[in-house]
Write a protein that holds these residues in place. Structure first.
Motif, short mmCIF file in Angstrom:
data_model
loop_
_atom_site.label_atom_id
_atom_site.label_comp_id
_atom_site.label_asym_id
_atom_site.label_seq_id
_atom_site.Cartn_x
_atom_site.Cartn_y
_atom_site.Cartn_z
N LEU A 187 2.08 4.85 1.17
CA LEU A 187 1.96 5.60 2.43
C LEU A 187 0.96 6.74 2.24
O LEU A 187 1.14 7.58 1.35
CB LEU A 187 3.32 6.20 2.80
CG LEU A 187 3.28 7.11 4.04
CD1 LEU A 187 3.33 6.30 5.32
CD2 LEU A 187 4.41 8.13 4.00
N PRO A 188 -0.08 6.80 3.06
CA PRO A 188 -0.98 7.95 2.96
C PRO A 188 -0.32 9.20 3.54
O PRO A 188 0.41 9.12 4.53
CB PRO A 188 -2.18 7.55 3.84
CG PRO A 188 -1.97 6.11 4.22
CD PRO A 188 -0.51 5.84 4.10
N LYS A 242 -1.59 3.03 7.89
CA LYS A 242 -1.42 1.82 7.06
C LYS A 242 -0.45 0.86 7.75
O LYS A 242 0.50 1.29 8.43
CB LYS A 242 -0.82 2.15 5.70
CG LYS A 242 -1.76 2.83 4.73
CD LYS A 242 -2.67 1.86 3.99
CE LYS A 242 -3.45 2.63 2.95
NZ LYS A 242 -4.74 2.03 2.62
N GLN A 298 -9.02 1.86 5.29
CA GLN A 298 -8.40 0.66 4.73
C GLN A 298 -6.95 0.65 5.23
O GLN A 298 -6.09 1.32 4.67
CB GLN A 298 -8.44 0.74 3.20
CG GLN A 298 -7.95 -0.50 2.50
CD GLN A 298 -9.08 -1.49 2.19
OE1 GLN A 298 -10.16 -1.08 1.78
NE2 GLN A 298 -8.82 -2.77 2.41
N VAL A 299 -6.68 -0.12 6.27
CA VAL A 299 -5.34 -0.10 6.85
C VAL A 299 -4.35 -0.96 6.07
O VAL A 299 -3.14 -0.84 6.25
CB VAL A 299 -5.33 -0.52 8.34
CG1 VAL A 299 -6.18 0.42 9.18
CG2 VAL A 299 -5.75 -1.96 8.53
N HIS A 300 -4.89 -1.83 5.20
CA HIS A 300 -4.04 -2.69 4.38
C HIS A 300 -4.89 -3.21 3.24
O HIS A 300 -6.10 -3.42 3.41
CB HIS A 300 -3.49 -3.85 5.23
CG HIS A 300 -2.50 -4.71 4.51
ND1 HIS A 300 -2.87 -5.70 3.61
CD2 HIS A 300 -1.15 -4.72 4.53
CE1 HIS A 300 -1.79 -6.29 3.13
NE2 HIS A 300 -0.73 -5.70 3.66
N ARG A 301 -4.27 -3.45 2.09
CA ARG A 301 -4.97 -3.94 0.91
C ARG A 301 -5.85 -5.16 1.22
O ARG A 301 -6.96 -5.28 0.72
CB ARG A 301 -3.92 -4.32 -0.15
CG ARG A 301 -4.47 -4.71 -1.50
CD ARG A 301 -3.39 -5.37 -2.35
NE ARG A 301 -2.96 -6.67 -1.77
CZ ARG A 301 -1.93 -7.37 -2.22
NH1 ARG A 301 -1.19 -6.93 -3.22
NH2 ARG A 301 -1.62 -8.52 -1.66
N ASP A 328 0.84 -1.20 0.00
CA ASP A 328 0.00 0.00 0.00
C ASP A 328 0.88 1.24 0.00
O ASP A 328 1.88 1.29 0.71
CB ASP A 328 -0.85 0.05 1.28
CG ASP A 328 -1.89 -1.05 1.33
OD1 ASP A 328 -2.89 -0.94 0.61
OD2 ASP A 328 -1.67 -2.01 2.11
N MET A 331 7.70 0.51 7.61
CA MET A 331 7.37 0.92 6.25
C MET A 331 8.64 0.84 5.41
O MET A 331 9.72 0.60 5.93
CB MET A 331 6.82 2.35 6.21
CG MET A 331 7.83 3.41 6.58
SD MET A 331 7.25 5.10 6.25
CE MET A 331 7.21 5.14 4.46
N LEU A 372 1.18 0.77 12.70
CA LEU A 372 0.73 1.49 11.51
C LEU A 372 1.56 2.76 11.34
O LEU A 372 2.03 3.35 12.32
CB LEU A 372 -0.75 1.85 11.63
CG LEU A 372 -1.70 0.65 11.75
CD1 LEU A 372 -2.03 0.35 13.19
CD2 LEU A 372 -2.98 0.91 10.95
N PRO A 386 3.27 0.31 4.91
CA PRO A 386 3.13 0.95 3.59
C PRO A 386 4.49 1.22 2.95
O PRO A 386 5.54 0.95 3.55
CB PRO A 386 2.43 2.26 3.92
CG PRO A 386 2.94 2.60 5.29
CD PRO A 386 3.12 1.28 6.00
#
Ligand code: C2O
Ligand code: CU
Length: 550
Positions: free
Chosen positions: A65-66, A284, A100-103, A63, A370, A280, A287
């Motif tokens: 990184l947001p 995420k 959505q913390v992970h795909r 994913d 990450m 997280l 990520p």
């Protein structure tokens, strides 16, 4: 009820009540102070979760990184101190959202100040006042377990209560987000932020009395970056090359939902610390951020309830730490690992210039947090840290007009098994710390426990003077304070202004504080949120200086 608690405390006394576990530990360097402490008598071990999410088995780095969006002001508000003037007004609403913390994980119910978690980033200038209307649009019922036996969490109060504290901000008391100034769903509160302080990596988070640990665990926090001309002049990486990284551990169940552990004690679910096996970054799980072959500035926040983080980079890639809680360090410090207790921040530069085509993993001990994927290509020119960042003159000890010795200790408690107190007092005991406005004091935090407690003072910034270990057995059995070795001065990364300090186990931690800003009531507390919830939080009050004879 209160009486029996008090009697218990008085009867137990400091020495007899000492129940910290774990024995002597190394007191500097990357070692988790809490490891193994759950065996200590009186600590409440959480009931294990039957079907946990096995985060370690999820595919990693799938994913992006947001990056939280910036907050924007949409209106103006009257300036609180200057009639006829206005300040920008930001309107921030708290909502329940699905993240959505992970795909491969079903969306997680969270609470946030925006459309994602963490909430929007405030990117604001020192000296420019602003107002924020914080609106509580959360549901009426909490989805995490409230312990109504804790101070300020009574069953007759609205279940969902919020108040926002900008951690590290110098604000008048009425805008500080005092824990008992909470407001329920449907209500709003406008706070004023004068921003009259140096550039710093601040953050905002929930602070509602008795449920702050649950509200923050649900996701109520975000970045508040304060900038100034002195920082601009350094030409640090910015724009897409400057990224806040909120790191926090959580427990997720097999359906991807937040699990906040409980004690199993009927009517009193509080546990003494919460550690999650899922970490997280910006909401995420593991990520990835694609980066260019250049230097990046990362503001790393520890937004965990209790876990101390030790961020490092794979392949021996160093951080250049340029700032801590309250702004820039005097000079850059090259370091392989950071140590961040809950609420502490590190402002670091990572230069990917020579790492074209490589993948660099951000770790904390054995946890992979990450990954940075560096664009391929030849070595780009290296970033040169400025030799000096900002002058941080040391406050001389002789400036202090008072030294307060304040105990951090654990006590047996018939209701919660144990509790930790600041100087043996509870939240609702009378105010005892009443520094005069603009005076300087030394606070000696004497930690009798086997845990590191990150101690945070609202409103002020301070410097760490030193730390000194003492013989806990001599204290326990002979009532003697026997210091071990000389005071240890802070490491270079602790030579900046701080607002949260790691009070090491079985040690005295000395800080020097100028109580400048405003008169009135503020708060100091341990930032292990479970500790703060169970009385490791106290008011302090800045009072008018007494007239002195000349
Ligand atoms: Cu980060 Cu009293 O708070
Ligand atoms: Cu604590």
């Amino acid at each position: 009820m209160t009486l029996s608690r008090r009697q218990l405390l008085r009867g137990a006394g400091l020495t007899a009540a000492w129940i910290g576990g774990g024995g002597t530990r190394g007191w500097v360097g990357p070692e988790p102070a809490h490891a193994g402490d759950h065996m200590a008598m009186g600590k409440r071990r959480p009931v294990p979760l039957p079907r946990p999410l096995r985060a370690a088995e999820l595919p990693k780095f799938v994913d992006p990184l947001p990056i939280p969006p910036l907050a924007h002001s949409t209106a103006t508000a009257p300036h609180p101190g200057r009639p006829g003037h206005t300040v920008p007004l930001y309107r921030i609403a708290m909502h329940e959202i699905a993240v959505q913390v992970h795909r491969d994980v079903k969306p997680t119910r969270c609470w946030s100040y925006g459309a994602g978690m963490p909430g929007p980033t405030f990117d604001v200038r020192a000296g420019q006042a602003l107002a924020i209307e914080w609106r509580n649009e959360l549901p009426a019922n909490h989805f995490l377990p409230i312990d109504h036996t804790l101070c300020g969490a009574d069953a007759n109060l609205p279940e969902v209560r919020t108040v926002v504290h900008v951690h590290g901000a110098r604000v008048p008391p009425e805008s500080d987000g005092a824990p008992e100034r909470w407001f329920p769903p449907g209500d709003a509160w406008t706070a004023h932020y004068p921003n009259r302080q140096d550039a710093a990596t601040l953050w905002y988070h929930d602070h509602a009395m008795g449920i702050e640990r649950l509200n923050q665990y649900a996701g109520l926090f975000g970045a508040y970056l304060l900038r100034d001309a002195a920082e601009d002049a350094l030409g640090l990486p910015h724009g897409p090359h400057e990224v806040p990284l909120f790191v926090f551990d959580r427990i997720l169940d097999a359906d991807g939902q937040l699990h906040y552990p409980t004690s199993g004690v009927p009517g009193s679910p509080w546990v003494s610390e919460v550690y999650g096996d899922t970490i997280l970054v910006n909401g995420k799980v593991t990520p990835e951020l694609e980066v260019e072959r250049t230097a990046y500035r990362f503001r790393i926040y520890n937004a965990s309830n209790a876990r101390v983080l030790y961020p490092s980079l794979s392949g021996g890639v160093p951080f250049v730490q340029i700032g801590s809680d309250q702004g820039l360090l005097p000079g850059p410090v090259r370091t392989a690992a950071l140590s961040l207790a809950p609420a502490e921040r590190a402002d670091v530069i990572v230069d990917f210039g020579a790492l074209g085509g490589q993948s660099i993993v951000l770790m904390s001990q054995a946890f992979q947090l990450m990954r940075f994927r560096v664009a391929p290509g030849a070595v780009a020119s290296a970033w040169k840290p400025p030799a000096a960042l900002r002058s941080v003159p040391r406050t001389p000890r002789t400036a202090a007009v008072k030294t307060r010795t304040l105990a951090l200790d654990e006590y047996q408690d018939n209701e919660h098994g144990m509790l930790m107190l600041l100087d043996g007092k509870r939240w609702r005991d009378p105010v005892t710390e009443q520094p005069e406005l603009d005076s300087v004091e030394i606070w000696e935090l004497v930690n009798y426990t086997g845990d590191t407690h990150p101690i945070h003072l609202h409103l002020v910034r301070f410097q760490i003077l030193d730390r000194q270990k003492f013989d806990i057995d001599a204290f326990r059995f002979e009532h003697k304070m026997q210091l071990i070795g000389p005071p240890i001065v802070p490491a270079p990364v602790e030579l900046g202004w701080k607002d949260t300090v790691q009070a090491y186990p079985e040690s005295i931690t000395r800080i020097i504080v100028r109580f400048e800003g405003y008169l009135g009531r503020y708060v100091w507390h341990c930032h292990v949120l479970e500790h703060a919830a169970n009385e490791m939080m106290r008011p302090f009050e800045i009072v008018k200086p007494k007239p002195r004879r000349t």
